[in-house]
Design a protein around this motif. Structure first.
Motif, PDB file in Angstrom:
ATOM      1  N   ASP A  97      45.503  41.474  29.831  1.00  0.00           N
ATOM      2  CA  ASP A  97      44.333  41.436  30.715  1.00  0.00           C
ATOM      3  C   ASP A  97      44.739  41.619  32.179  1.00  0.00           C
ATOM      4  N   ALA A 101      43.545  44.505  34.815  1.00  0.00           N
ATOM      5  CA  ALA A 101      43.066  44.221  36.177  1.00  0.00           C
ATOM      6  C   ALA A 101      43.833  45.039  37.201  1.00  0.00           C
ATOM      7  N   VAL A 138      38.793  39.678  34.346  1.00  0.00           N
ATOM      8  CA  VAL A 138      39.437  40.244  33.157  1.00  0.00           C
ATOM      9  C   VAL A 138      40.119  39.111  32.403  1.00  0.00           C
ATOM     10  N   ILE A 258      35.216  44.126  31.271  1.00  0.00           N
ATOM     11  CA  ILE A 258      35.538  43.644  32.618  1.00  0.00           C
ATOM     12  C   ILE A 258      34.229  43.169  33.224  1.00  0.00           C
TER      13      ILE A 258
END
Ligand code: GLU
Length: 311
Positions: A97, A101, A138, A258
């Motif tokens: 994640d 991002a 995220v 997201i």
């Protein structure tokens, strides 16, 4: 008594691993024999995301503010192995994640190393986006219609499914149908928590802010199972080998998106473009392989982007 001697050892192991005290991934090929244990991906294996030059998105109030500030502020998780982890010694975040991002920041024209991460628990994501505490989020964030009333979602960028984590010596739980009368832990405000409450009302639900607290409770026999997405549970199981196992088949679809402020459609569409481009140029796969892929699951094909219209 077996329990009182076993449990502190297991808990100490888990806490040390999650706490970042020089943990090694329990995966073959991660390090030479005799090499020091390490946490997270090895330096140099992560993609270097090319920063979009001269990128502008004046229609997005979120982007305009971040541009003035000079960096993006991104909400994430800090205790989910391979996905979003914060090293308490250095404050550095890592995981799949986190890579998503960073690649998005690069596509928005802001150097990935400038991203500032903030840990936000599952129950607080919508509020954090609504009050401008973060620019985007995220962190294993399932896209669904209820949440779309409060926030926007770019993506999905990954497909997970709800599953169950139990102690290694548990033989009675093979799927959600076996949870009647069992103490089952999940995170407040999460879709797995809501699904157990709605579809398996005979389970005794326990909620905490984070899944790592649930896992501590599992190791100390306070609960019988932890439920959330398979991607998250596989990480906990890998960090406490011989203590925990993931059982059964995934029993839901959890498309990860997201999270963005709801009205900022320009930002959402720019992120959809960015995800598509990073999936095409190989960055998505490289990021996966350096993080979530270390759990042993080969890179899947990412789900199609759902560029739903503004409402
Ligand atoms: N994907 C699920 C959700 O968004 C569970 C994981 C989490 O709590 O972040 O609720």
């Amino acid at each position: 008594m077996v329990r009182t001697t076993r449990v502190p050892a297991a808990l100490a192991l888990f806490t040390a691993l999650i706490g970042g005290a020089g943990a090694a991934f329990g995966v073959a090929g991660c390090g030479k024999e005799g090499s020091p244990p390490r946490k997270g991906p090895a330096a140099g294996t992560l993609p270097d995301y090319r920063v979009a030059r001269g990128f502008r998105l004046p229609a997005s109030p979120t982007w305009t503010r971040a541009r003035k500030r000079g960096h993006l502020v991104v909400g994430a998780k800090e205790d989910q192995p391979y996905l979003g982890e914060r090293d308490p010694a250095t404050g550095v975040y890592s995981g799949f994640d986190i890579e998503i991002a960073r690649m998005i920041s690069a596509s928005l024209g802001l150097a990935p190393k400038t991203v500032r991460f903030r840990t936000i628990a599952s129950a607080n994501r919508e509020t954090a986006l609504q009050n401008g505490q973060i620019d985007y989020y995220v962190g294993t964030y399932t896209i669904n219609d209820n949440r779309k009333r409060l926030v926007g979602f770019a993506g999905p960028y990954y497909m997970a499914g709800q599953s169950l984590l139990v102690r290694h010596d548990e033989n009675d739980v093979h799927g959600p149908q076996d949870l009647a009368g069992k103490r089952v832990c999940s995170a407040a405000g999460s879709t797995p928590y809501q699904r157990i409450r709605a579809d398996y009302p005979k389970a005794v639900l326990v909620a905490y802010d984070t899944y790592s607290v649930c896992v501590d409770n599992l190791l100390t026999y306070q609960v019988d199972a932890v439920t959330t997405d398979d991607a998250i549970l596989i990480g906990y199981a890998a960090k406490a080998p011989g203590e925990l196992k993931v059982v059964g088949r995934p029993f839901s679809k959890e498309p990860y998106g997201i999270g963005v402020p709801r009205g900022d459609t320009a930002l959402r569409f720019a992120m959809d473009d960015a995800l598509e481009a990073r999936e095409k140029n190989g960055d998505w796969k490289k990021a996966y392989e350096a993080t979530l892929g270390l759990s042993g699951v080969p890179a899947p094909t990412p789900p199609p982007i759902d560029r739903y219209p503004a409402s």
